[in-house]
Design a protein around this motif. Structure first.
Motif, PDB file in Angstrom:
ATOM      1  N   ILE A  66       2.340  -7.334 -21.161  1.00  0.00           N
ATOM      2  CA  ILE A  66       1.264  -6.751 -20.363  1.00  0.00           C
ATOM      3  C   ILE A  66       1.819  -5.475 -19.760  1.00  0.00           C
ATOM      4  O   ILE A  66       2.753  -5.506 -18.960  1.00  0.00           O
ATOM      5  N   ILE A  67       1.271  -4.343 -20.178  1.00  0.00           N
ATOM      6  CA  ILE A  67       1.792  -3.040 -19.771  1.00  0.00           C
ATOM      7  C   ILE A  67       0.771  -2.381 -18.856  1.00  0.00           C
ATOM      8  O   ILE A  67      -0.382  -2.157 -19.246  1.00  0.00           O
ATOM      9  N   VAL A  68       1.170  -2.116 -17.619  1.00  0.00           N
ATOM     10  CA  VAL A  68       0.298  -1.521 -16.609  1.00  0.00           C
ATOM     11  C   VAL A  68       0.815  -0.123 -16.300  1.00  0.00           C
ATOM     12  O   VAL A  68       1.954   0.043 -15.854  1.00  0.00           O
ATOM     13  N   ASP A  69      -0.029   0.877 -16.543  1.00  0.00           N
ATOM     14  CA  ASP A  69       0.378   2.270 -16.315  1.00  0.00           C
ATOM     15  C   ASP A  69       1.730   2.571 -16.965  1.00  0.00           C
ATOM     16  O   ASP A  69       2.596   3.225 -16.379  1.00  0.00           O
ATOM     17  N   GLY A  70       1.907   2.070 -18.181  1.00  0.00           N
ATOM     18  CA  GLY A  70       3.111   2.373 -18.944  1.00  0.00           C
ATOM     19  C   GLY A  70       4.309   1.509 -18.633  1.00  0.00           C
ATOM     20  O   GLY A  70       5.366   1.689 -19.253  1.00  0.00           O
ATOM     21  N   VAL A  71       4.180   0.570 -17.696  1.00  0.00           N
ATOM     22  CA  VAL A  71       5.310  -0.283 -17.317  1.00  0.00           C
ATOM     23  C   VAL A  71       5.032  -1.718 -17.747  1.00  0.00           C
ATOM     24  O   VAL A  71       3.973  -2.276 -17.434  1.00  0.00           O
ATOM     25  N   LYS A  82       4.418  -4.875  -6.025  1.00  0.00           N
ATOM     26  CA  LYS A  82       3.949  -3.485  -6.087  1.00  0.00           C
ATOM     27  C   LYS A  82       2.837  -3.334  -7.103  1.00  0.00           C
ATOM     28  O   LYS A  82       1.805  -2.704  -6.839  1.00  0.00           O
ATOM     29  N   PHE A  83       3.010  -3.938  -8.276  1.00  0.00           N
ATOM     30  CA  PHE A  83       1.993  -3.801  -9.318  1.00  0.00           C
ATOM     31  C   PHE A  83       0.751  -4.620  -9.007  1.00  0.00           C
ATOM     32  O   PHE A  83      -0.350  -4.238  -9.386  1.00  0.00           O
ATOM     33  N   ARG A  84       0.931  -5.731  -8.315  1.00  0.00           N
ATOM     34  CA  ARG A  84      -0.238  -6.515  -7.936  1.00  0.00           C
ATOM     35  C   ARG A  84      -1.126  -5.760  -6.963  1.00  0.00           C
ATOM     36  O   ARG A  84      -2.324  -6.030  -6.873  1.00  0.00           O
ATOM     37  N   GLN A  85      -0.554  -4.829  -6.214  1.00  0.00           N
ATOM     38  CA  GLN A  85      -1.372  -4.024  -5.310  1.00  0.00           C
ATOM     39  C   GLN A  85      -2.354  -3.142  -6.073  1.00  0.00           C
ATOM     40  O   GLN A  85      -3.367  -2.713  -5.529  1.00  0.00           O
ATOM     41  N   LYS A  86      -2.060  -2.879  -7.342  1.00  0.00           N
ATOM     42  CA  LYS A  86      -2.969  -2.073  -8.154  1.00  0.00           C
ATOM     43  C   LYS A  86      -4.204  -2.865  -8.559  1.00  0.00           C
ATOM     44  O   LYS A  86      -5.200  -2.279  -8.985  1.00  0.00           O
ATOM     45  N   MET A  87      -4.120  -4.220  -8.466  1.00  0.00           N
ATOM     46  CA  MET A  87      -5.180  -5.070  -8.979  1.00  0.00           C
ATOM     47  C   MET A  87      -5.728  -5.969  -7.878  1.00  0.00           C
ATOM     48  O   MET A  87      -5.047  -6.889  -7.427  1.00  0.00           O
ATOM     49  N   GLY A  88      -6.949  -5.690  -7.446  1.00  0.00           N
ATOM     50  CA  GLY A  88      -7.614  -6.600  -6.536  1.00  0.00           C
ATOM     51  C   GLY A  88      -8.134  -7.801  -7.300  1.00  0.00           C
ATOM     52  O   GLY A  88      -8.594  -7.670  -8.439  1.00  0.00           O
ATOM     53  N   MET A  89      -8.052  -8.977  -6.682  1.00  0.00           N
ATOM     54  CA  MET A  89      -8.461 -10.208  -7.367  1.00  0.00           C
ATOM     55  C   MET A  89      -9.475 -10.947  -6.509  1.00  0.00           C
ATOM     56  O   MET A  89      -9.259 -11.148  -5.313  1.00  0.00           O
ATOM     57  N   LYS A 114       1.120  -3.226   3.097  1.00  0.00           N
ATOM     58  CA  LYS A 114       1.136  -1.778   2.897  1.00  0.00           C
ATOM     59  C   LYS A 114       1.657  -1.015   4.102  1.00  0.00           C
ATOM     60  O   LYS A 114       1.770   0.213   4.062  1.00  0.00           O
ATOM     61  N   LYS A 115       1.930  -1.748   5.193  1.00  0.00           N
ATOM     62  CA  LYS A 115       2.485  -1.147   6.419  1.00  0.00           C
ATOM     63  C   LYS A 115       1.549  -0.105   7.037  1.00  0.00           C
ATOM     64  O   LYS A 115       1.991   0.870   7.648  1.00  0.00           O
ATOM     65  N   GLU A 116       0.248  -0.304   6.867  1.00  0.00           N
ATOM     66  CA  GLU A 116      -0.716   0.584   7.515  1.00  0.00           C
ATOM     67  C   GLU A 116      -0.744   0.294   9.015  1.00  0.00           C
ATOM     68  O   GLU A 116      -0.523  -0.842   9.439  1.00  0.00           O
ATOM     69  N   ASN A 117      -1.055   1.336   9.795  1.00  0.00           N
ATOM     70  CA  ASN A 117      -1.234   1.052  11.209  1.00  0.00           C
ATOM     71  C   ASN A 117      -2.584   0.371  11.413  1.00  0.00           C
ATOM     72  O   ASN A 117      -3.497   0.494  10.591  1.00  0.00           O
ATOM     73  N   GLU A 118      -2.699  -0.345  12.514  1.00  0.00           N
ATOM     74  CA  GLU A 118      -3.880  -1.179  12.731  1.00  0.00           C
ATOM     75  C   GLU A 118      -5.159  -0.354  12.782  1.00  0.00           C
ATOM     76  O   GLU A 118      -6.190  -0.751  12.222  1.00  0.00           O
ATOM     77  N   GLU A 119      -5.105   0.805  13.386  1.00  0.00           N
ATOM     78  CA  GLU A 119      -6.305   1.632  13.517  1.00  0.00           C
ATOM     79  C   GLU A 119      -6.836   2.045  12.141  1.00  0.00           C
ATOM     80  O   GLU A 119      -8.049   1.978  11.877  1.00  0.00           O
ATOM     81  N   THR A 120      -5.935   2.452  11.257  1.00  0.00           N
ATOM     82  CA  THR A 120      -6.340   2.850   9.909  1.00  0.00           C
ATOM     83  C   THR A 120      -6.923   1.674   9.146  1.00  0.00           C
ATOM     84  O   THR A 120      -7.958   1.801   8.470  1.00  0.00           O
ATOM     85  N   ALA A 121      -6.269   0.517   9.245  1.00  0.00           N
ATOM     86  CA  ALA A 121      -6.728  -0.668   8.529  1.00  0.00           C
ATOM     87  C   ALA A 121      -8.100  -1.124   9.026  1.00  0.00           C
ATOM     88  O   ALA A 121      -8.973  -1.486   8.222  1.00  0.00           O
ATOM     89  N   VAL A 122      -8.294  -1.090  10.337  1.00  0.00           N
ATOM     90  CA  VAL A 122      -9.583  -1.506  10.909  1.00  0.00           C
ATOM     91  C   VAL A 122     -10.685  -0.543  10.499  1.00  0.00           C
ATOM     92  O   VAL A 122     -11.798  -0.961  10.139  1.00  0.00           O
ATOM     93  N   MET A 161      -7.121  -3.012  -0.067  1.00  0.00           N
ATOM     94  CA  MET A 161      -5.795  -2.637  -0.566  1.00  0.00           C
ATOM     95  C   MET A 161      -5.856  -1.422  -1.499  1.00  0.00           C
ATOM     96  O   MET A 161      -4.859  -1.058  -2.113  1.00  0.00           O
ATOM     97  N   ASP A 162      -7.039  -0.805  -1.616  1.00  0.00           N
ATOM     98  CA  ASP A 162      -7.229   0.370  -2.476  1.00  0.00           C
ATOM     99  C   ASP A 162      -6.729   0.136  -3.897  1.00  0.00           C
ATOM    100  O   ASP A 162      -5.909   0.910  -4.428  1.00  0.00           O
ATOM    101  N   PRO A 163      -7.203  -0.904  -4.562  1.00  0.00           N
ATOM    102  CA  PRO A 163      -6.731  -1.193  -5.918  1.00  0.00           C
ATOM    103  C   PRO A 163      -7.275  -0.197  -6.927  1.00  0.00           C
ATOM    104  O   PRO A 163      -8.304   0.442  -6.706  1.00  0.00           O
TER     105      PRO A 163
END
Length: 248
Positions: A66-71, A82-89, A114-122, A161-163
């Protein structure tokens, strides 16, 4: 289709149980292109969900790539998270944390993973809740929502998660019939916006109306694939013809 447009390449994917006596997947090869709305149909036990869950290695293949974006994510020393972040389930059942509010359910992964700050995530979560008509339910708990609302929240949770691609495993099968439409409407909007999607579903109307590619599986193999017009109006294989006679 150029390689730049291919998001996922699946090559000779096999998933066997009990040695090789049960062949859940028996040599699947297919590409998922950027912007595809690929709908996977077939009878129960045909391998549809196993195929979908293999795309982000929730099911570990017996063999194949299974090759995702060439990997090659089936290779060694891969940062799978890291690669699972590309795919929302999105699953059949919503898997929301019952002790957390809807907003907390939506922001926990962006903040922790993703270490987002709370304000951005909310802010992002509230924008997406508004998009699916549930902004007024942000402080509610899952038990206070209908099944259709919970599934819309589950979709939003994945989108937070911006997949790059969304995987749907029979997202309406656990819903009462009257709630199916509100979930399919959200999925249709995602498709119109260009989200790449792979959907396992029994909703033939969705497959016909929204999909640009329909894949029919049986016995762990891809029997036939093509446009919705080809699959539903001019099916070639006797097995697909028989299946459609039973479900349409």
């Amino acid at each position: 289709m150029t390689s730049d447009n291919i998001m996922i390449q699946v090559r000779d994917l096999k998933k066997y149980y009990n040695g090789d006596r049960i062949k859940a997947l028996d040599g699947i090869s297919i590409d998922v292109n950027r912007g595809d709305v690929m709908v996977v149909i077939g009878p129960s036990g045909s391998g549809k969900s196993t195929f979908l869950r293999s795309l982000n290695l929730l099911e570990i293949p017996t063999s194949g790539q299974i090759i995702v974006d060439g990997v090659d994510i089936t290779g060694e020393k891969i940062d799978l998270d890291k690669f699972r972040q590309k795919m929302g389930m999105v699953f059949q059942h919503f898997n929301l944390f019952p002790h957390k509010t809807i907003l907390e359910n939506l922001t926990i992964a962006p903040i922790i993973v993703k270490k987002e700050n709370e304000e951005t995530a909310v802010k992002r979560a509230m924008e997406l809740l508004d998009r699916v008509g549930l902004a007024d339910r942000a402080k509610a708990y899952p038990v206070q929502l209908s099944g259709g609302q919970k599934q819309r929240v589950a979709i939003v949770r994945a989108l937070c998660m911006d997949p790059e691609i969304m995987l749907f495993d029979e997202p309406t099968s656990a819903l009462d019939p009257e709630m199916v439409g509100e979930v399919l409407d959200v999925m249709k909007e995602l498709a119109r916006d260009g989200m790449t999607m792979v959907t396992v579903t029994h909703e033939m109307g969705f497959a016909r109306e929204v999909g640009n590619r329909v894949v029919f599986m049986d016995g762990g193999s891809i029997v036939e694939q093509g446009t919705p017009e080809k699959i539903f109006e001019s099916p070639e294989s006797p097995r697909l013809q028989d299946f459609l006679r039973k479900v349409l």
